[in-house]
Motif scaffolding. Structure first.
Motif, mmCIF file in Angstrom:
data_model
loop_
_atom_site.group_PDB
_atom_site.id
_atom_site.type_symbol
_atom_site.label_atom_id
_atom_site.label_comp_id
_atom_site.label_asym_id
_atom_site.label_seq_id
_atom_site.Cartn_x
_atom_site.Cartn_y
_atom_site.Cartn_z
ATOM 1 N N LYS A 1 -8.076 9.722 2.891
ATOM 2 C CA LYS A 1 -7.240 8.662 3.461
ATOM 3 C C LYS A 1 -7.300 8.614 4.985
ATOM 4 O O LYS A 1 -6.326 8.332 5.661
ATOM 5 C CB LYS A 1 -5.788 8.813 2.988
ATOM 6 C CG LYS A 1 -5.631 8.615 1.480
ATOM 7 C CD LYS A 1 -4.189 8.589 1.070
ATOM 8 C CE LYS A 1 -4.075 8.340 -0.437
ATOM 9 N NZ LYS A 1 -2.685 8.325 -0.899
ATOM 10 N N SER B 1 -9.613 3.282 4.897
ATOM 11 C CA SER B 1 -9.236 2.607 3.642
ATOM 12 C C SER B 1 -10.444 2.292 2.778
ATOM 13 O O SER B 1 -10.356 2.255 1.547
ATOM 14 C CB SER B 1 -8.474 1.317 3.950
ATOM 15 O OG SER B 1 -9.254 0.461 4.764
ATOM 16 N N LYS C 1 0.826 -1.215 0.000
ATOM 17 C CA LYS C 1 0.000 0.000 0.000
ATOM 18 C C LYS C 1 0.854 1.255 0.000
ATOM 19 O O LYS C 1 0.508 2.265 -0.608
ATOM 20 C CB LYS C 1 -0.950 0.002 1.199
ATOM 21 C CG LYS C 1 -2.089 -1.000 1.066
ATOM 22 C CD LYS C 1 -2.995 -0.976 2.289
ATOM 23 C CE LYS C 1 -4.154 -1.959 2.127
ATOM 24 N NZ LYS C 1 -5.044 -1.964 3.324
ATOM 25 N N GLN D 1 2.003 1.876 -3.481
ATOM 26 C CA GLN D 1 0.908 2.285 -4.355
ATOM 27 C C GLN D 1 0.233 3.586 -3.900
ATOM 28 O O GLN D 1 -0.755 4.019 -4.487
ATOM 29 C CB GLN D 1 -0.165 1.173 -4.404
ATOM 30 C CG GLN D 1 0.329 -0.144 -4.959
ATOM 31 C CD GLN D 1 0.740 -0.022 -6.410
ATOM 32 O OE1 GLN D 1 0.020 0.541 -7.224
ATOM 33 N NE2 GLN D 1 1.916 -0.546 -6.741
ATOM 34 N N SER D 2 0.770 4.168 -2.846
ATOM 35 C CA SER D 2 0.211 5.405 -2.276
ATOM 36 C C SER D 2 -1.238 5.231 -1.816
ATOM 37 O O SER D 2 -2.040 6.167 -1.871
ATOM 38 C CB SER D 2 0.292 6.556 -3.299
ATOM 39 O OG SER D 2 1.637 6.813 -3.638
ATOM 40 N N THR D 3 -1.594 4.033 -1.397
ATOM 41 C CA THR D 3 -2.934 3.784 -0.877
ATOM 42 C C THR D 3 -2.925 3.489 0.621
ATOM 43 O O THR D 3 -3.942 3.122 1.186
ATOM 44 C CB THR D 3 -3.587 2.594 -1.614
ATOM 45 O OG1 THR D 3 -2.757 1.431 -1.456
ATOM 46 C CG2 THR D 3 -3.761 2.914 -3.088
#
Length: 449
Positions: free
Chosen positions: A161, A164, A47, A50-52
């Protein structure tokens, strides 16, 4: 990016993150076995690449909703929308979900909230002076509004953010569509003949002819009436709004704020632009309505002369004897009181249902001319008219089919029959009948002899 350490019989995943204040912190997550710890470590690292990745946060639901409202409302809400939404958040959402951490709210929590609200009693004027058994529960419409608020708020939390994924994944609670009560044209005529209150009479007459919301009627000013061409421009509405909403929201739609008659109230009367562009509209009026408006204008001039400097002139058509506005709620009270006292046997209406009665009448009279009716009602789209008044449009469709039946079938040419050759018909009969063939042969032989 993340490491695993064994502590006694447990496994700990250690990773760094940046909190909402921009400070770098370290988080320890404990697992009972190494496989689970390794899986979590892989998810965190993936994550982050993936910048999540969502940083751990203990922010409570109540705090997030307050932050979200302050940002969202300024861009999307009108004054009354703000007041209603904030009331729902404070009275119905925060008492149940407010102390939960945003990252710990589950879909189950959301559905349990709706389940609690279905049996929650209303408060305020609807419960005043009633036994608990008589007090109604929250309407399905209110619960649907709460669902919309939660869905928008948690979707924004995903974008920011904070979480999630959104826990608001269930379907919107079903909305019960109550049967609309309407008056037909004869009932409206009876009512107008019976109402003695001049302001109420004009309000009912104007609302029916022009298909108005009550705030549009009460906010009408004289400069919007063109008596020569019998046209009224409805470009504003009268509302009582909370001072909190007026303080927080932009004043783009605000036209005028009325001075307070009673100080220190939490709300205030304003004139504002309509909610949608389509609500800003021109409506043609009848001669009798124009005449009644002219009479109202003369009455106001007399009141001005009588009151002198005590008259506050706001240029309103619907004004009290001192010039101050007639609040929508006051007009609704007048209408309800008249219905309780009249001897007419009419279905009981709320004032807004005069608008429904008007729209229904116009659709029937115009044979379902949706665009013309939409121009009067100010609905945002023709689809809103067809969805709301489909039962009337079905009548128009049935009448259209009757017209088609008469026009198409009554003027259709009569079916033609081909001329039959008698000789060929006789030959076909002979071929089909052996007995006839024998008689014909006997006749021929007899003629030869």
């Amino acid at each position: 990016m993340a490491t695993i350490r064994k502590r006694n019989s447990k496994y700990v995943v250690i990773y760094d993150y940046t909190d909402e204040n921009g400070k770098r912190k370290q988080k320890w997550e404990t697992f009972s076995d190494k496989t689970a710890a390794q899986k979590f470590k892989t998810e965190v690292e993936f994550k982050k690449t993936q910048s999540t990745f969502v940083s751990p946060s203990s922010q409570k639901v109540r705090d997030f909703l307050e932050e979200w409202v302050n940002i969202h409302a300024k861009a999307h809400w009108q004054y009354n929308t703000y007041t209603g939404a904030v009331s729902m958040i404070r009275n119905h959402i925060v008492p149940i979900l407010g102390d939960l951490e945003m990252q710990k709210v589950t879909p189950r929590d959301i559905e349990m909230l709706y389940d609690c609200l279905r049996t929650k009693k209303v408060s305020g004027s609807k419960s005043f002076g009633k036994d608990d058994a008589e007090v109604p529960c929250l309407s399905s419409t209110t619960i649907r509004h709460i669902h919309v608020i939660l869905k928008k708020a948690f979707d924004k939390a995903v974008e920011w953010k904070v979480i999630s994924s959104s826990p608001v994944i269930c379907e919107a609670p079903k909305k019960n569509k109550p049967q609309k009560t309407i008056w037909d044209k004869d009932m409206v005529s009876q009512a107008l003949a019976d109402i003695d209150n001049e302001l109420l009479h004009l309000a009912v007459h104007l609302a029916f002819v022009c298909s108005l919301r009550i705030g549009e009627a009460m906010g009408l000013t004289w400069d919007c009436i063109d008596f020569e061409h019998k046209v009224i421009h409805f470009d504003k509405t009268l509302q009582r709004v909370s001072k909190e909403a007026l303080k927080i929201l932009p004043h783009d739609s605000l036209i005028f704020t009325f001075p307070e008659k009673i100080p220190n109230k939490k709300s205030i009367l304003i004139l504002k632009k309509p909610k949608t562009e389509s609500s800003d509209r021109f409506v043609y009026i009848t001669t009798p309505l124009a005449d009644e408006l002219q009479q109202r204008k003369k009455r106001i001039e007399k009141e001005k002369d009588f009151m002198g400097d005590l008259y506050e002139d706001f240029n309103l058509v619907f004004a009290l004897e001192d010039g101050y506005p007639v609040e929508p709620k006051l007009c609704e009270k007048w209408f309800k009181k008249w219905q309780e006292q009249t001897s007419l046997d009419l279905p009981e209406l709320i004032f807004h249902e005069i608008r429904h009665s008007s729209t229904t009448y116009k659709l029937e009279l115009s044979g379902g001319d949706i665009k013309s009716v939409q121009g009067d009602t100010g609905h945002a789209s023709a689809g809103m008219v067809t969805d709301t008044y489909s039962h009337i449009l079905n009548k128009s469709r049935a009448r259209l089919m009757d017209t088609i039946e008469k026009d198409f079938y009554e003027h259709s040419p009569e079916p033609t029959t081909d001329k039959i050759d008698p000789v060929m018909a006789l030959l076909e009969s002979v071929e089909r009948s052996p007995e006839l063939q024998k008689k014909l042969l006997d006749a021929l032989l007899a003629k030869q002899r």
